[in-house]
Write an enzyme that holds these catalytic residues in place. Structure first.
Site, PDB file in Angstrom:
ATOM      1  N   ILE A   1       3.758   4.010  -1.086  1.00  0.00           N
ATOM      2  CA  ILE A   1       4.061   4.722  -2.350  1.00  0.00           C
ATOM      3  C   ILE A   1       5.527   5.145  -2.373  1.00  0.00           C
ATOM      4  O   ILE A   1       5.967   5.863  -3.254  1.00  0.00           O
ATOM      5  CB  ILE A   1       3.173   5.986  -2.478  1.00  0.00           C
ATOM      6  CG1 ILE A   1       3.431   6.954  -1.308  1.00  0.00           C
ATOM      7  CG2 ILE A   1       1.711   5.596  -2.553  1.00  0.00           C
ATOM      8  CD1 ILE A   1       2.790   8.322  -1.483  1.00  0.00           C
TER       9      ILE A   1
ATOM     10  N   THR B   1       0.525  -2.971   8.790  1.00  0.00           N
ATOM     11  CA  THR B   1      -0.655  -2.295   8.244  1.00  0.00           C
ATOM     12  C   THR B   1      -1.841  -2.434   9.177  1.00  0.00           C
ATOM     13  O   THR B   1      -2.017  -3.439   9.844  1.00  0.00           O
ATOM     14  CB  THR B   1      -1.041  -2.838   6.853  1.00  0.00           C
ATOM     15  OG1 THR B   1      -2.178  -2.108   6.359  1.00  0.00           O
ATOM     16  CG2 THR B   1      -1.366  -4.324   6.892  1.00  0.00           C
TER      17      THR B   1
ATOM     18  N   HIS C   1      -1.403   1.585  -4.246  1.00  0.00           N
ATOM     19  CA  HIS C   1      -1.701   3.018  -4.116  1.00  0.00           C
ATOM     20  C   HIS C   1      -0.741   3.875  -4.929  1.00  0.00           C
ATOM     21  O   HIS C   1      -0.631   5.079  -4.696  1.00  0.00           O
ATOM     22  CB  HIS C   1      -1.683   3.428  -2.635  1.00  0.00           C
ATOM     23  CG  HIS C   1      -2.755   2.751  -1.837  1.00  0.00           C
ATOM     24  ND1 HIS C   1      -2.752   2.639  -0.478  1.00  0.00           N
ATOM     25  CD2 HIS C   1      -3.884   2.114  -2.237  1.00  0.00           C
ATOM     26  CE1 HIS C   1      -3.826   1.985  -0.065  1.00  0.00           C
ATOM     27  NE2 HIS C   1      -4.518   1.649  -1.124  1.00  0.00           N
TER      28      HIS C   1
ATOM     29  N   GLN D   1       0.850  -1.199   0.000  1.00  0.00           N
ATOM     30  CA  GLN D   1       0.000   0.000   0.000  1.00  0.00           C
ATOM     31  C   GLN D   1       0.883   1.247   0.000  1.00  0.00           C
ATOM     32  O   GLN D   1       0.395   2.361  -0.091  1.00  0.00           O
ATOM     33  CB  GLN D   1      -0.892   0.024   1.250  1.00  0.00           C
ATOM     34  CG  GLN D   1      -1.821  -1.182   1.344  1.00  0.00           C
ATOM     35  CD  GLN D   1      -2.427  -1.288   2.710  1.00  0.00           C
ATOM     36  OE1 GLN D   1      -3.519  -0.741   2.971  1.00  0.00           O
ATOM     37  NE2 GLN D   1      -1.750  -1.963   3.624  1.00  0.00           N
TER      38      GLN D   1
HETATM   39  N1  APR Z   1       6.791  -2.190  12.583  1.00  0.00           N
HETATM   40  C1  APR Z   1       5.635  -2.846  12.283  1.00  0.00           C
HETATM   41  N2  APR Z   1       4.416  -2.245  12.284  1.00  0.00           N
HETATM   42  C2  APR Z   1       4.387  -0.936  12.602  1.00  0.00           C
HETATM   43  C3  APR Z   1       5.539  -0.182  12.932  1.00  0.00           C
HETATM   44  C4  APR Z   1       6.786  -0.869  12.913  1.00  0.00           C
HETATM   45  N3  APR Z   1       7.941  -0.237  13.209  1.00  0.00           N
HETATM   46  N4  APR Z   1       5.161   1.109  13.201  1.00  0.00           N
HETATM   47  C5  APR Z   1       3.820   1.155  13.034  1.00  0.00           C
HETATM   48  N5  APR Z   1       3.355  -0.064  12.684  1.00  0.00           N
HETATM   49  C6  APR Z   1       1.974  -0.459  12.360  1.00  0.00           C
HETATM   50  C7  APR Z   1       0.898   0.269  13.132  1.00  0.00           C
HETATM   51  O1  APR Z   1       0.600  -0.429  14.338  1.00  0.00           O
HETATM   52  C8  APR Z   1      -0.277   0.216  12.147  1.00  0.00           C
HETATM   53  O2  APR Z   1      -0.989  -1.004  12.287  1.00  0.00           O
HETATM   54  O3  APR Z   1       1.777  -0.094  11.013  1.00  0.00           O
HETATM   55  C9  APR Z   1       0.408   0.219  10.778  1.00  0.00           C
HETATM   56  C10 APR Z   1       0.321   1.563  10.085  1.00  0.00           C
HETATM   57  O4  APR Z   1      -1.047   1.788   9.818  1.00  0.00           O
HETATM   58  P1  APR Z   1      -1.458   3.022   8.889  1.00  0.00           P
HETATM   59  O5  APR Z   1      -0.683   4.216   9.321  1.00  0.00           O
HETATM   60  O6  APR Z   1      -2.940   3.072   8.853  1.00  0.00           O
HETATM   61  O7  APR Z   1      -0.859   2.599   7.463  1.00  0.00           O
HETATM   62  P2  APR Z   1      -1.505   1.626   6.391  1.00  0.00           P
HETATM   63  O8  APR Z   1      -2.213   0.482   7.050  1.00  0.00           O
HETATM   64  O9  APR Z   1      -0.425   1.298   5.436  1.00  0.00           O
HETATM   65  O10 APR Z   1      -2.586   2.605   5.681  1.00  0.00           O
HETATM   66  C11 APR Z   1      -3.167   2.155   4.481  1.00  0.00           C
HETATM   67  O11 APR Z   1      -4.207   4.336   4.281  1.00  0.00           O
HETATM   68  O12 APR Z   1      -4.010   6.648   4.381  1.00  0.00           O
HETATM   69  C12 APR Z   1      -4.057   5.559   3.525  1.00  0.00           C
HETATM   70  O13 APR Z   1      -3.112   5.440   1.383  1.00  0.00           O
HETATM   71  C13 APR Z   1      -2.778   5.438   2.747  1.00  0.00           C
HETATM   72  O14 APR Z   1      -1.606   3.425   2.034  1.00  0.00           O
HETATM   73  C14 APR Z   1      -2.215   4.081   3.153  1.00  0.00           C
HETATM   74  C15 APR Z   1      -3.450   3.347   3.608  1.00  0.00           C
END
Ligand code: APR
Length: 247
Positions: A104, A190, A120, A102
Site C-alpha cells: 500500500i 511475499t 490492498h 499487495q
Molecule cells: N527481499 C526479498 N524478500 C524479502 C526481503 C527482502 N529484502 N525481506 C523480507 N522478504 C520476504 C520474507 O521472507 C517474506 O516472505 O518478504 C515476505 C514478507 O512477507 P509478509 O510480511 O507476510 O508480507 P506479504 O506477503 O506482502 O503480506 C501480504 O498480509 O498483513 C497483510 O495486507 C498485508 O499486504 C499484506 C499481506
C-alpha cells in the site's frame, strides 16, 4: 545458487510474451518499511486487530492512532529502492507488462511503474465511511484523529483493505485478467499467505506460466509453484537480473 539460475531467469524473462510481477512487503524492506511477518514483522509488535474492519468501525480513534504509528509515520518519507526502480525499467523496456502488488506504500508508482494494480489499496488515499468521498492524505492533519469528511463530517478511513474487507473489485478483476494472460510471473518478497492475493501465483502456474520467485527465504510457493527460486534480497537479485537484461 549459481549464476546460471539468474541467467535462466533472465532468459525466461527475455523470451516472455507477457510477464507480470507480483510483489509483497519484502520488496519494500530496503526502503525502510518493515514487512508484516518474520523477525521484525509489524504483526510481532502490533496486534492485527487494529487492521480489522470491525475494530475500525467500533473504535475508529484507537484504530487510527495505531494505523498512524504502523503506516503513516513509516511510509510518508519512504523512497523507492533499486528493486522498485528495476521493475519500472523492465516495464519501460517491455520485459514486464504490469505489477500486481499487495503493498500500500505507493513505491512502485514513485519508481515510475505505470501499470500497477493494488490489491490492498494505497495508504495515500482516504475514503469517507459515510458518503464515500475520496481524499488525498495531504487533505488530512493526522495530529487530529480521526480525520473527518469535508462534505458530510463522516469519519475518513485509509483506502486500504482491512482484514475481513473485500479486495477492490477493479484491482481484483484486473489482477486476475493480467494473470490469465501471463506466461511468466516474477514473484518478489511475499509469503503469499493472504487470500485472495495468494491465489494469483497458483492461477498463473495452472495457466502454464513460468514462475520466478525472489525471496530471502523459501515460502510455501517455492516447492509447489516456483520454477526458479532466486534466494536473496530483492534489491540484490533484481540488480543482477537488471544487469543480465542490460537495463
Ligand atoms: N527481499 C526479498 N524478500 C524479502 C526481503 C527482502 N529484502 N525481506 C523480507 N522478504 C520476504 C520474507 O521472507 C517474506 O516472505 O518478504 C515476505 C514478507 O512477507 P509478509 O510480511 O507476510 O508480507 P506479504 O506477503 O506482502 O503480506 C501480504 O498480509 O498483513 C497483510 O495486507 C498485508 O499486504 C499484506 C499481506
Amino acid at each position: 545458487m549459481s549464476l546460471n539460475e539468474f541467467e535462466k531467469a533472465a532468459e525466461i524473462i527475455r523470451n516472455a510474451k507477457y510477464a507480470v510481477a507480483f510483489t509483497g512487503a519484502g520488496i519494500s524492506v530496503d526502503s525502510g518499511i518493515p514487512s508484516f511477518r518474520g523477525e521484525d514483522g509489524v504483526w510481532n509488535t502490533h496486534h492485527p486487530i487494529y487492521l480489522e474492519i470491525e475494530f475500525f468501525q467500533k473504535k475508529p480513534l484507537q484504530s487510527w492512532i495505531k494505523l498512524k504509528e504502523i503506516f503513516y509515520d513509516n511510509l510518508s518519507d519512504a523512497l523507492p529502492n533499486i528493486a522498485h526502480e528495476i521493475l519500472a525499467k523492465m516495464e519501460q523496456r517491455g520485459f514486464v507488462e504490469s505489477i500486481i502488488t499487495q503493498n500500500i506504500d505507493n513505491l512502485h508508482q514513485k519508481a515510475g511503474s505505470k501499470y500497477v494494480y493494488e490489491l490492498h489499496g494505497n495508504y495515500k488515499q482516504l475514503i469517507c465511511t459515510e458518503c464515500s468521498s475520496e481524499y488525498d492524505i495531504s487533505f488530512a492533519d493526522l495530529n487530529f484523529l480521526p480525520p473527518t469528511c469535508y462534505v458530510c463530517k463522516g469519519i475518513l478511513k485509509p483506502n486500504i483493505v482491512f482484514f475481513n474487507e473485500p479486495i477492490p473489485q477493479f484491482a481484483k478483476t484486473r489482477s486476475f485478467a493480467e494473470v490469465n494472460k501471463a506466461d511468466v510471473m516474477l514473484i518478489v518478497g511475499t509469503n503469499a499467505e493472504v487470500l485472495p492475493a495468494a491465489d494469483l501465483p497458483v492461477v498463473a502456474k495452472e495457466n502454464g506460466a513460468k514462475i520466478i520467485e525472489i525471496n530471502i527465504k523459501k515460502s510455501h510457493l517455492t516447492n509447489t509453484v516456483s520454477d526458479i527460486f532466486l534466494k536473496g534480497k530483492a534489491t540484490e537479485v533484481l540488480t543482477t537480473i537488471g544487469e543480465l537484461l542490460y537495463l
